[in-house]
Design a protein around this motif. Structure first.
Motif, mmCIF file in Angstrom:
data_model
loop_
_atom_site.group_PDB
_atom_site.id
_atom_site.type_symbol
_atom_site.label_atom_id
_atom_site.label_comp_id
_atom_site.label_asym_id
_atom_site.label_seq_id
_atom_site.Cartn_x
_atom_site.Cartn_y
_atom_site.Cartn_z
ATOM 1 N N ASN A 111 0.676 -1.101 0.144
ATOM 2 C CA ASN A 111 0.324 -0.087 0.338
ATOM 3 C C ASN A 111 0.948 1.184 0.211
ATOM 4 N N LEU A 112 1.970 1.484 0.971
ATOM 5 C CA LEU A 112 2.947 1.938 1.487
ATOM 6 C C LEU A 112 3.271 2.552 -0.717
ATOM 7 N N ARG A 113 3.429 0.949 -1.312
ATOM 8 C CA ARG A 113 4.668 1.615 -2.656
ATOM 9 C C ARG A 113 3.339 2.235 -4.117
ATOM 10 N N LYS A 114 1.715 1.429 -3.381
ATOM 11 C CA LYS A 114 0.583 2.108 -4.266
ATOM 12 C C LYS A 114 0.590 3.625 -4.042
ATOM 13 N N ALA A 115 0.805 3.933 -2.850
ATOM 14 C CA ALA A 115 0.397 5.564 -2.710
ATOM 15 C C ALA A 115 1.194 6.441 -2.897
ATOM 16 N N ALA A 116 3.181 5.544 -3.302
ATOM 17 C CA ALA A 116 3.626 6.385 -3.432
ATOM 18 C C ALA A 116 3.849 6.827 -5.690
ATOM 19 N N GLY A 117 3.046 5.613 -6.208
ATOM 20 C CA GLY A 117 2.972 5.663 -6.970
ATOM 21 C C GLY A 117 3.294 4.032 -9.014
ATOM 22 N N GLU A 118 3.378 3.635 -7.773
ATOM 23 C CA GLU A 118 4.430 2.300 -7.732
ATOM 24 C C GLU A 118 2.814 1.391 -8.433
ATOM 25 N N ILE A 119 2.518 1.025 -10.423
ATOM 26 C CA ILE A 119 1.664 0.515 -10.758
ATOM 27 C C ILE A 119 1.619 -0.821 -10.826
ATOM 28 N N SER A 120 3.025 -1.155 -11.259
ATOM 29 C CA SER A 120 2.680 -2.883 -11.011
ATOM 30 C C SER A 120 4.214 -3.212 -10.664
ATOM 31 N N PHE A 121 4.609 -4.681 -10.646
ATOM 32 C CA PHE A 121 5.885 -4.945 -10.028
ATOM 33 C C PHE A 121 5.531 -6.429 -10.332
ATOM 34 N N GLN A 122 7.207 -6.977 -10.346
ATOM 35 C CA GLN A 122 7.744 -7.974 -10.925
ATOM 36 C C GLN A 122 8.929 -8.558 -9.751
ATOM 37 N N VAL A 123 8.555 -9.242 -8.806
ATOM 38 C CA VAL A 123 10.012 -10.090 -8.578
ATOM 39 C C VAL A 123 10.640 -11.024 -8.617
ATOM 40 N N LEU A 124 11.979 -11.136 -8.998
ATOM 41 C CA LEU A 124 12.570 -12.276 -9.609
ATOM 42 C C LEU A 124 13.336 -12.809 -8.623
ATOM 43 N N GLN A 125 13.481 -13.721 -9.003
ATOM 44 C CA GLN A 125 14.863 -14.388 -7.618
ATOM 45 C C GLN A 125 16.576 -15.613 -8.401
ATOM 46 N N PHE A 126 17.899 -14.555 -8.429
ATOM 47 C CA PHE A 126 18.408 -15.445 -9.452
ATOM 48 C C PHE A 126 18.238 -17.294 -9.358
ATOM 49 N N GLN A 127 18.950 -17.499 -10.632
ATOM 50 C CA GLN A 127 18.433 -19.381 -10.930
ATOM 51 C C GLN A 127 18.617 -20.381 -8.997
ATOM 52 N N HIS A 128 19.961 -20.071 -9.020
ATOM 53 C CA HIS A 128 20.750 -20.386 -7.905
ATOM 54 C C HIS A 128 21.317 -19.983 -6.919
ATOM 55 N N GLU A 129 20.780 -18.155 -6.703
ATOM 56 C CA GLU A 129 20.956 -18.126 -5.231
ATOM 57 C C GLU A 129 19.517 -17.413 -5.147
ATOM 58 N N ASN A 131 18.512 -16.258 -2.211
ATOM 59 C CA ASN A 131 18.840 -14.971 -1.803
ATOM 60 C C ASN A 131 18.804 -13.573 -2.380
ATOM 61 N N LYS A 132 18.974 -13.628 -3.663
ATOM 62 C CA LYS A 132 19.292 -12.523 -4.166
ATOM 63 C C LYS A 132 17.924 -12.241 -5.537
ATOM 64 N N VAL A 133 17.138 -10.731 -5.252
ATOM 65 C CA VAL A 133 16.331 -11.034 -5.189
ATOM 66 C C VAL A 133 16.620 -9.253 -6.342
ATOM 67 N N VAL A 134 15.619 -9.617 -7.537
ATOM 68 C CA VAL A 134 14.948 -8.314 -8.660
ATOM 69 C C VAL A 134 13.837 -7.878 -7.942
ATOM 70 N N HIS A 135 13.697 -6.676 -7.818
ATOM 71 C CA HIS A 135 12.378 -5.800 -7.834
ATOM 72 C C HIS A 135 12.094 -5.206 -9.216
ATOM 73 N N PHE A 136 11.291 -5.373 -10.025
ATOM 74 C CA PHE A 136 11.357 -4.312 -11.339
ATOM 75 C C PHE A 136 9.798 -3.954 -11.412
ATOM 76 N N SER A 137 9.530 -2.188 -11.560
ATOM 77 C CA SER A 137 8.051 -1.726 -11.404
ATOM 78 C C SER A 137 8.107 -1.083 -12.153
ATOM 79 N N HIS A 138 6.689 -0.817 -12.602
ATOM 80 C CA HIS A 138 6.144 0.689 -12.891
ATOM 81 C C HIS A 138 5.507 1.370 -12.367
ATOM 82 N N TRP A 139 6.478 2.481 -12.730
ATOM 83 C CA TRP A 139 6.116 3.834 -11.845
ATOM 84 C C TRP A 139 5.494 4.863 -12.487
#
Length: 93
Positions: free
Chosen positions: A25-43, A45-53
């Motif tokens: 809700n904080l992200r949405k209120a700040a202007g995030e429209i959509s997101f994707q969360v991705l993980q590195f294949q062999h790691e 705990n290594k995360v990618v947050h890709f989002s449309h603002w």
């Protein structure tokens, strides 16, 4: 279109994801429209947050805010790499 790509390692993915979901809700209120969360294949705990603002300056202000910095600390984020991007081309093949 405006995008934010964040690459970071987390102490524990499950703990991070719980904090991430609670901040939706904080992200949405700040202007995030959509997101994707991705993980590195062999790691898992290594995360990618890709989002449309709706606005990159609002996104920068949001991610630089003390409240969000504290959320990152509480979520076990290690040295995030922020990339603020403008879409110049796309397609489906």
């Amino acid at each position: 279109m405006n995008y934010v790509l964040i690459i970071h390692e987390v102490v524990d993915y499950s703990s991070w994801k719980k904090q991430f979901d609670q901040a939706a809700n904080l992200r949405k209120a700040a202007g995030e429209i959509s997101f994707q969360v991705l993980q590195f294949q062999h790691e898992p705990n290594k995360v990618v947050h890709f989002s449309h603002w709706d606005d990159l300056e609002k996104a920068k202000s949001f991610f630089d805010s003390p409240e969000v910095q504290q959320i990152r600390l509480d979520a076990g984020v290690k040295t995030p790499e922020f990339n603020y991007l403008n879409l110049i081309d796309s397609g489906i093949l």
